[in-house]
Design an enzyme around this catalytic site. Structure first.
Site, mmCIF file in Angstrom:
data_model
loop_
_atom_site.group_PDB
_atom_site.id
_atom_site.type_symbol
_atom_site.label_atom_id
_atom_site.label_comp_id
_atom_site.label_asym_id
_atom_site.label_seq_id
_atom_site.Cartn_x
_atom_site.Cartn_y
_atom_site.Cartn_z
ATOM 1 N N ASP A 101 3.712 -41.179 -10.767
ATOM 2 C CA ASP A 101 3.369 -39.909 -11.401
ATOM 3 C C ASP A 101 4.083 -39.868 -12.744
ATOM 4 O O ASP A 101 5.308 -39.750 -12.802
ATOM 5 C CB ASP A 101 3.887 -38.787 -10.490
ATOM 6 C CG ASP A 101 3.193 -37.475 -10.715
ATOM 7 O OD1 ASP A 101 2.745 -37.244 -11.843
ATOM 8 O OD2 ASP A 101 3.114 -36.680 -9.758
ATOM 9 N N GLU A 139 -4.467 -35.231 -14.521
ATOM 10 C CA GLU A 139 -4.462 -33.853 -14.023
ATOM 11 C C GLU A 139 -4.972 -32.922 -15.122
ATOM 12 O O GLU A 139 -4.376 -32.831 -16.184
ATOM 13 C CB GLU A 139 -3.036 -33.446 -13.627
ATOM 14 C CG GLU A 139 -2.983 -32.075 -12.994
ATOM 15 C CD GLU A 139 -1.598 -31.443 -13.017
ATOM 16 O OE1 GLU A 139 -1.347 -30.568 -12.175
ATOM 17 O OE2 GLU A 139 -0.779 -31.794 -13.888
ATOM 18 N N ASP A 155 0.365 -36.494 -15.300
ATOM 19 C CA ASP A 155 0.680 -35.077 -15.223
ATOM 20 C C ASP A 155 0.138 -34.323 -16.449
ATOM 21 O O ASP A 155 0.311 -34.792 -17.585
ATOM 22 C CB ASP A 155 2.214 -34.973 -15.182
ATOM 23 C CG ASP A 155 2.718 -33.608 -14.846
ATOM 24 O OD1 ASP A 155 2.569 -33.206 -13.691
ATOM 25 O OD2 ASP A 155 3.265 -32.934 -15.748
ATOM 26 N N HIS A 194 1.416 -30.879 -4.178
ATOM 27 C CA HIS A 194 2.746 -30.260 -4.246
ATOM 28 C C HIS A 194 2.745 -28.959 -5.046
ATOM 29 O O HIS A 194 3.750 -28.253 -5.072
ATOM 30 C CB HIS A 194 3.727 -31.266 -4.860
ATOM 31 C CG HIS A 194 3.396 -31.547 -6.288
ATOM 32 N ND1 HIS A 194 2.232 -32.184 -6.660
ATOM 33 C CD2 HIS A 194 4.035 -31.231 -7.438
ATOM 34 C CE1 HIS A 194 2.185 -32.249 -7.976
ATOM 35 N NE2 HIS A 194 3.268 -31.690 -8.471
ATOM 36 N N ASP A 195 1.635 -28.655 -5.726
ATOM 37 C CA ASP A 195 1.513 -27.385 -6.454
ATOM 38 C C ASP A 195 0.587 -26.409 -5.731
ATOM 39 O O ASP A 195 0.521 -25.237 -6.093
ATOM 40 C CB ASP A 195 0.892 -27.610 -7.846
ATOM 41 C CG ASP A 195 1.725 -28.497 -8.741
ATOM 42 O OD1 ASP A 195 2.961 -28.453 -8.643
ATOM 43 O OD2 ASP A 195 1.130 -29.239 -9.554
#
Ligand code: GLC
Length: 538
Positions: A97, A235, A193, A309-310
């Protein structure tokens, strides 16, 4: 180049909460290595590892202070190379990531750069004499004063995460060199990200989708992963179909695919977003997912996901009282696993883990939640504390970051120490150990879904077949057909707490997947949250 990722399933590991090998209460790389057999048994092909780089952890690692070293909390570079080689033995590839939009304010580039305008890395960041009204994603102004040079620096996220200035050619080359070093170590790709922000024009109030965004991605592709056989996923929170096609163009000039969030924002308020959710518009959800299926067919590639995770757990989000947790977990999985795209599952999803539902503000550690509370409740008084805490339990990111539930023993087998976040209360009933050998479990169901996608007579159909949404306006039934060559399949899912009688017009060949034994002829009674997949004659 072979697009191996089209038939792969990706598993996201949030390292802080996956498995702790040394009893400090935080997960680590050795912990992940110890669970590779579990992941191989599940059938996944790729691990997406949330950031493990050196970081002061203001945003749990999304604030990187050195891209080339590992945070001692998680282990060492040696542990990382060991993870890559061990994973390979289990037929699992690792993608990292990478946060390329910003660094930590403790990155040497920023430490040096902020000292003087003449510093060689001053221009690696974005500066302004006066702040404009840009707002940070993590609340408040996106500008912070820096007294050394009497300027403001841009931070689209927390104050400790200054934005990088991609206009600087030297910065871009430094990033590409770093990426190649990771690729040389055997990394199979990257998750990028908030990549949509790298082309920002903050002076013009443009953050996402700046004019230079795609040229930068193409340049990075050529300089780094484009020459290698990788999986890359960007993302992107603000993306339309045209941009999505460009990002995931089959010519390979940008990424393999992106994460888009239309289906995830469906219950968000226009102004206050997730902090003031609306009831789920199920018909809208079906239309959104289906639109993406049809638009990307043949000219792009979708990622398929419900959680990360968000994004707190879907079964808690859309079956709030968890009336049917096991059925809901299977239903959401079925809806997405027969669509075209690459599935991403977030750790614990394969067990039907639910949100931790932290009730008190002092149980939260996440900078986003704490800043939002300060902004919405304390400063702007747009919500009461009670309203905010209701949303936080559903959308506050810590709720999906509670430790993995390995067994029903102390701390769910996650750590021998004190877990960095409290466990979800249900670990004695929802855990891996109790599910691995249970044929009816959520784990076994995911295993079956993954096997069908990867090695069955339906693999090519799932990868390439056409998609048609049936009964689009039905408020409770999600039904779609996929067709490829001489095969067809029909997915039926009852998102409702009452049974649903459904007439089947297609000629059934056989049942591919069902969540309970039943004989299906020309009609079917779908129980609450029941999902069913049939092969049909076409
Ligand atoms: C992405 C990450 C999120 C992080 C943010 C800033 O959205 O998924 O966890 O807080 O970027 O890096």
């Amino acid at each position: 180049m072979e697009k191996w990722w089209k038939k792969s399933v990706v598993y996201q590991v949030y390292p802080k909460s996956f498995m702790d090998s040394d009893g400090d209460g935080t997960g680590d790389l050795k912990g992940i290595i110890s669970k590779l057999s579990y992941l191989e048994d599940l059938g996944i092909d790729v691990i997406w590892l949330s950031p493990v780089f050196a970081s002061p952890m203001d945003d749990n690692g999304y604030d990187i202070s050195d891209y080339l070293s590992i945070n001692p909390l998680f282990g060492s570079l040696e542990d990382m190379t060991h993870l890559i080689t061990e994973a390979e033995k289990h037929n699992i590839r690792i993608i990292l990531d990478l946060v390329l939009n910003h660094t930590s304010d403790e990155h040497p580039w920023f430490i040096e750069g902020r000292k003087s305008k003449d510093s060689p890395t001053h221009d690696y960041y974005v500066w302004a004499k006066e702040p404009n009204p840009l707002i940070s994603v993590f609340s408040g102004s996106a500008w912070e004063f820096s007294p050394e040079t009497n300027e403001y620096y841009l931070h689209l996220f927390s104050k400790k995460m200054p934005d990088l200035n991609w206009k600087n050619e030297r910065l871009r080359q430094d990033l590409y060199t770093m990426m190649n070093q990771w690729l040389d170590l055997g990394i199979a790709g990257f998750r990028f990200d908030v990549i949509e922000y790298i082309g920002k024009e903050p002076q013009a109030m443009v953050t996402a989708n700046g004019t230079q965004l795609h040229p930068y991605i193409k340049e990075m592709n050529k300089a780094t992963f484009g020459k290698r056989n990788t999986l890359t996923v960007g993302e992107c929170w603000n993306v339309d179909f045209a941009a999505a096609k460009q990002y995931s163009d089959p010519d390979g000039s940008e990424f393999s695919m992106i994460f888009q969030f239309d289906h995830m924002k469906i219950d968000w308020d226009d102004q206050l977003g997730k902090w003031k959710p609306k009831p789920l518009d199920f018909v809208g959800l079906k239309k959104s997912l289906s639109h993406w299926q049809n638009e990307m067919m043949g000219c792009g590639w979708n990622s398929l996901f419900w959680n990360n995770h968000d994004m707190p757990r879907i079964i808690s989000r859309w079956d709030d009282d968890l009336t049917h947790p096991v059925e809901a977990a299977k239903l959401f999985a079925t809806i997405s696993y027969f669509m075209q795209g690459t599935p991403f599952l977030y750790q614990g999803e394969e067990l039907g883990m639910s949100n931790a539902r932290y009730t008190f503000l002092d149980q939260y550690t996440d900078v986003e939640t704490l800043n939002a509370y300060q902004d919405l409740v304390v400063t702007r008084k747009l919500m009461t504390e009670q309203e905010f805490m209701g949303s936080a339990m559903r959308f506050g990111r810590d709720n999906v970051r509670s430790p993995m539930q390995w067994n029903d023993k102390k701390n769910a087998g996650f750590t021998t120490g004190t877990p960095w976040l409290p466990l979800c209360a249900n670990y004695q009933t929802v855990n891996a150990e109790s599910q691995i050998h249970d044929k009816e479990s959520v784990f076994s169901f995911y295993k079956q879904l993954i096997a069908i996608r990867k090695h069955s007579a339906y693999s090519d159909l799932i990868e390439q077949g056409t998609y048609t949404l049936l009964e689009p306006d039905h408020p409770q039934l999600f039904a779609y057909e996929r067709r490829f060559k001489n095969k067809g399949l029909l997915v039926l899912a009852n998102y409702g707490t009452v049974p649903l009688h459904h007439q089947i017009d297609q000629k059934i060949v056989k049942t591919i997947l069902s969540t309970r034994p039943q004989k299906i002829e020309s009609s079917v009674d779908l129980m609450p949250y029941e999902a069913l997949v049939l092969e049909i004659e076409i």
